[in-house]
Design an enzyme around this catalytic site. Structure first.
Site, short mmCIF file in Angstrom:
data_model
loop_
_atom_site.label_atom_id
_atom_site.label_comp_id
_atom_site.label_asym_id
_atom_site.label_seq_id
_atom_site.Cartn_x
_atom_site.Cartn_y
_atom_site.Cartn_z
N GLY A 38 1.36 4.77 3.45
CA GLY A 38 2.49 4.06 2.85
C GLY A 38 3.62 5.00 2.45
O GLY A 38 4.80 4.74 2.73
N ARG A 50 -15.15 2.81 10.82
CA ARG A 50 -14.09 1.89 10.36
C ARG A 50 -14.73 0.58 9.89
O ARG A 50 -14.26 -0.05 8.94
CB ARG A 50 -13.11 1.61 11.50
CG ARG A 50 -12.31 2.82 11.94
CD ARG A 50 -11.42 2.49 13.12
NE ARG A 50 -10.63 3.64 13.57
CZ ARG A 50 -11.01 4.48 14.51
NH1 ARG A 50 -12.18 4.34 15.11
NH2 ARG A 50 -10.23 5.50 14.87
N ARG A 110 -2.25 9.81 20.87
CA ARG A 110 -3.28 10.86 20.86
C ARG A 110 -3.64 11.24 22.30
O ARG A 110 -3.72 12.42 22.65
CB ARG A 110 -4.54 10.37 20.12
CG ARG A 110 -4.32 10.34 18.62
CD ARG A 110 -5.54 9.81 17.87
NE ARG A 110 -5.33 9.99 16.43
CZ ARG A 110 -5.83 9.19 15.51
NH1 ARG A 110 -6.60 8.17 15.84
NH2 ARG A 110 -5.60 9.44 14.24
N GLY A 168 -0.23 4.49 -0.41
CA GLY A 168 -1.08 5.67 -0.35
C GLY A 168 -0.52 6.68 0.64
O GLY A 168 0.70 6.85 0.76
N GLN A 169 -1.44 7.34 1.37
CA GLN A 169 -1.02 8.40 2.30
C GLN A 169 -0.11 7.86 3.40
O GLN A 169 0.93 8.43 3.69
CB GLN A 169 -2.26 9.05 2.94
CG GLN A 169 -3.16 9.76 1.95
CD GLN A 169 -2.59 11.11 1.55
OE1 GLN A 169 -1.48 11.19 1.02
NE2 GLN A 169 -3.33 12.16 1.80
N HIS A 188 -9.59 -1.22 18.17
CA HIS A 188 -9.39 0.13 17.63
C HIS A 188 -10.72 0.58 17.04
O HIS A 188 -10.99 0.43 15.88
CB HIS A 188 -8.30 0.08 16.55
CG HIS A 188 -8.01 1.41 15.94
ND1 HIS A 188 -7.54 2.48 16.66
CD2 HIS A 188 -8.12 1.85 14.66
CE1 HIS A 188 -7.36 3.50 15.86
NE2 HIS A 188 -7.71 3.15 14.63
N GLY A 203 0.87 -1.17 0.00
CA GLY A 203 0.00 0.00 0.00
C GLY A 203 0.91 1.22 0.00
O GLY A 203 1.72 1.38 0.92
P1 A3D Z 1 -4.89 5.45 0.94
O1 A3D Z 1 -4.13 6.73 0.83
O2 A3D Z 1 -6.16 5.33 0.18
O3 A3D Z 1 -3.90 4.26 0.53
C1 A3D Z 1 -4.33 2.95 0.38
C2 A3D Z 1 -3.56 2.38 -0.80
O4 A3D Z 1 -3.88 0.99 -0.89
C3 A3D Z 1 -3.91 3.03 -2.16
O5 A3D Z 1 -2.74 3.56 -2.76
C4 A3D Z 1 -4.47 1.86 -2.97
O6 A3D Z 1 -4.11 1.91 -4.35
C5 A3D Z 1 -3.84 0.67 -2.28
N1 A3D Z 1 -4.52 -0.60 -2.51
C6 A3D Z 1 -5.85 -0.84 -2.63
N2 A3D Z 1 -6.04 -2.14 -2.86
C7 A3D Z 1 -4.83 -2.74 -2.88
C8 A3D Z 1 -4.38 -4.08 -3.07
N3 A3D Z 1 -5.24 -5.08 -3.29
N4 A3D Z 1 -3.05 -4.32 -3.01
C9 A3D Z 1 -2.16 -3.32 -2.79
N5 A3D Z 1 -2.54 -2.04 -2.62
C10 A3D Z 1 -3.85 -1.76 -2.66
O7 A3D Z 1 -5.23 5.13 2.47
P2 A3D Z 1 -4.33 5.47 3.78
O8 A3D Z 1 -2.92 5.18 3.49
O9 A3D Z 1 -4.74 6.81 4.29
O10 A3D Z 1 -4.94 4.40 4.80
C11 A3D Z 1 -4.71 3.02 4.61
C12 A3D Z 1 -5.53 2.19 5.58
O11 A3D Z 1 -5.11 2.47 6.92
C13 A3D Z 1 -7.04 2.43 5.57
O12 A3D Z 1 -7.73 1.20 5.67
C14 A3D Z 1 -7.28 3.27 6.82
O13 A3D Z 1 -8.59 3.12 7.33
C15 A3D Z 1 -6.25 2.67 7.75
N6 A3D Z 1 -5.89 3.49 8.91
C16 A3D Z 1 -5.71 2.84 10.09
C17 A3D Z 1 -5.34 3.54 11.21
C18 A3D Z 1 -5.16 2.82 12.51
O14 A3D Z 1 -4.84 3.43 13.51
C19 A3D Z 1 -5.34 1.38 12.57
C20 A3D Z 1 -5.16 4.93 11.15
C21 A3D Z 1 -5.35 5.56 9.93
C22 A3D Z 1 -5.72 4.82 8.80
#
Ligand code: A3D
Length: 320
Positions: A15, A89, A152, A12-13, A176, A10
């Site tokens: 990653g 969530r 937090r 994204g933001q 969580h 991943g």
């Molecule tokens: P985002 O910036 O959308 O990044 C997610 C990435 O996953 C995107 O670049 C997608 O292309 C990629 N993706 C989607 N499907 C696949 C796949 N099958 N294989 C590989 N890559 C894929 O999201 P984000 O980085 O902001 O957040 C990622 C996750 O973290 C989300 O589920 C959020 O809800 C979660 N999150 C959890 C917390 C915790 O404290 C646990 C906090 C903040 C976010």
């Protein structure tokens, strides 16, 4: 000795922020994997080009092929979708469960010796599913949530008391989600528990209750402000703290979503608990004693997590 290899599934933001932090801290070489073509490659190149100014030595690359994560020492999983305003969530469960299946199989086939940290929501159910799909040992698969929720809580407390965050420790247990359990009794300023600080007049019970609620709603507060996604700087920092504890065998005491079988009266499930993280992965789950009220809050959080795990089994029969 070769540098450790860190695979970020991943890009994204979170990653991208993970890759930046791992490079800045020279934790190892970074491979960013994402299905979105160009995104991991672009972020890897952009961060690598900051190396000369920043002065770090780390190689960064982006890929759409799981073969490129081969031999990773650490995998941090953020693949999936984040929530938008108005979503909980738990609304992400169906779509992110499918993502966990492909990610779990990719890790199983290419990086079976890695320490895996899941961040994808709904966290406690997703880390359970990821472990099931990957088949890795339970102590090598965990979820990041407690470090962030505690951070937090610590931030709000330090601001309220006007003291350094370094001197504030906090303790958040459970799943969580809305039922997470910030524990006042085990949260301190330089060792002085919060109930004592209330008695000393540092704050009121009412203010403390407000801070506890704000901690529970911490993720939604950021989602409401950003409107297009969820928090990413603090989540990435929290996961890097866990990865560093593993890579450097620090034996850090950190709350995370770990597999608990026996401690805290639980039998074989993932939920947020205090752990020791070192070279063995989750080396220990700390079996704390709770008061009746704390236990009741923890039980309801455990129940919510179990409900989500059952929902996963209903969606994917291979998990049943
Ligand atoms: P985002 O910036 O959308 O990044 C997610 C990435 O996953 C995107 O670049 C997608 O292309 C990629 N993706 C989607 N499907 C696949 C796949 N099958 N294989 C590989 N890559 C894929 O999201 P984000 O980085 O902001 O957040 C990622 C996750 O973290 C989300 O589920 C959020 O809800 C979660 N999150 C959890 C917390 C915790 O404290 C646990 C906090 C903040 C976010």
């Amino acid at each position: 000795m070769a540098r450790p290899k860190i695979a970020l599934i991943g890009a994204g933001q979170i990653g991208g922020t993970l890759a930046h932090l791992a490079a800045l801290k020279e934790l190892g070489d970074v491979v960013l994997f994402d299905i979105a073509e160009g995104t991991p490659e672009g972020k890897a190149l952009d961060i690598a080009e900051s190396g000369p100014s920043e002065g770090f030595d780390a190689s960064l690359s982006g890929t759409q092929s799981y073969a490129d994560i081969a031999g990773a020492d650490v995998c941090i999983v953020t693949a999936g979708v984040p929530r938008k305003p108005g979503m909980s969530r738990d609304d992400l469960l169906g779509i992110n469960l499918k993502v966990m299946k492909s990610v779990g199989e990719g890790i199983r086939d290419h990086a079976p010796n890695a320490f895996v940290i899941c961040i994808t929501n709904p966290l406690d159910a997703m880390v359970w599913a990821l472990r099931e799909f990957s088949g890795l040992p339970h102590e090598k698969v965990c979820g990041m949530a407690g470090v962030l929720d505690s951070a937090r809580f610590r931030h709000f407390l330090a601001t309220e008391f006007g003291v350094s965050m370094k001197d504030v420790t906090a303790f958040v247990l459970g799943g969580h989600g809305d039922t997470m359990v910030p524990l006042s009794r085990y949260s301190t300023v330089a060792g002085i528990p919060l109930p004592d600080l209330v008695a000393m007049g540092w704050t009121t019970q009412e203010t403390l209750d407000g801070i506890i609620q704000r901690t529970r709603d911490g993720g939604a507060e950021i989602v409401g402000l950003l409107k297009t996604g969820s928090a990413f700087y603090a989540p990435a920092t929290s996961a890097i703290e866990m990865a560093e504890a593993y890579l450097k065998d620090q034996k850090r005491v950190l709350p995370c979503a770990a597999y608990v079988d026996g401690a805290l009266g639980l039998k074989g499930m993932y939920v947020g608990v205090p752990t020791v993280i070192g070279a063995g992965g989750i080396e220990k789950v700390i079996d704390i004693k709770m008061t009746k009220d704390e236990q009741a809050m923890f039980d309801s959080s455990v129940k919510a997590v179990k409900g989500l795990v059952e929902a996963c089994k209903g969606i994917d029969s291979s998990l049943a």
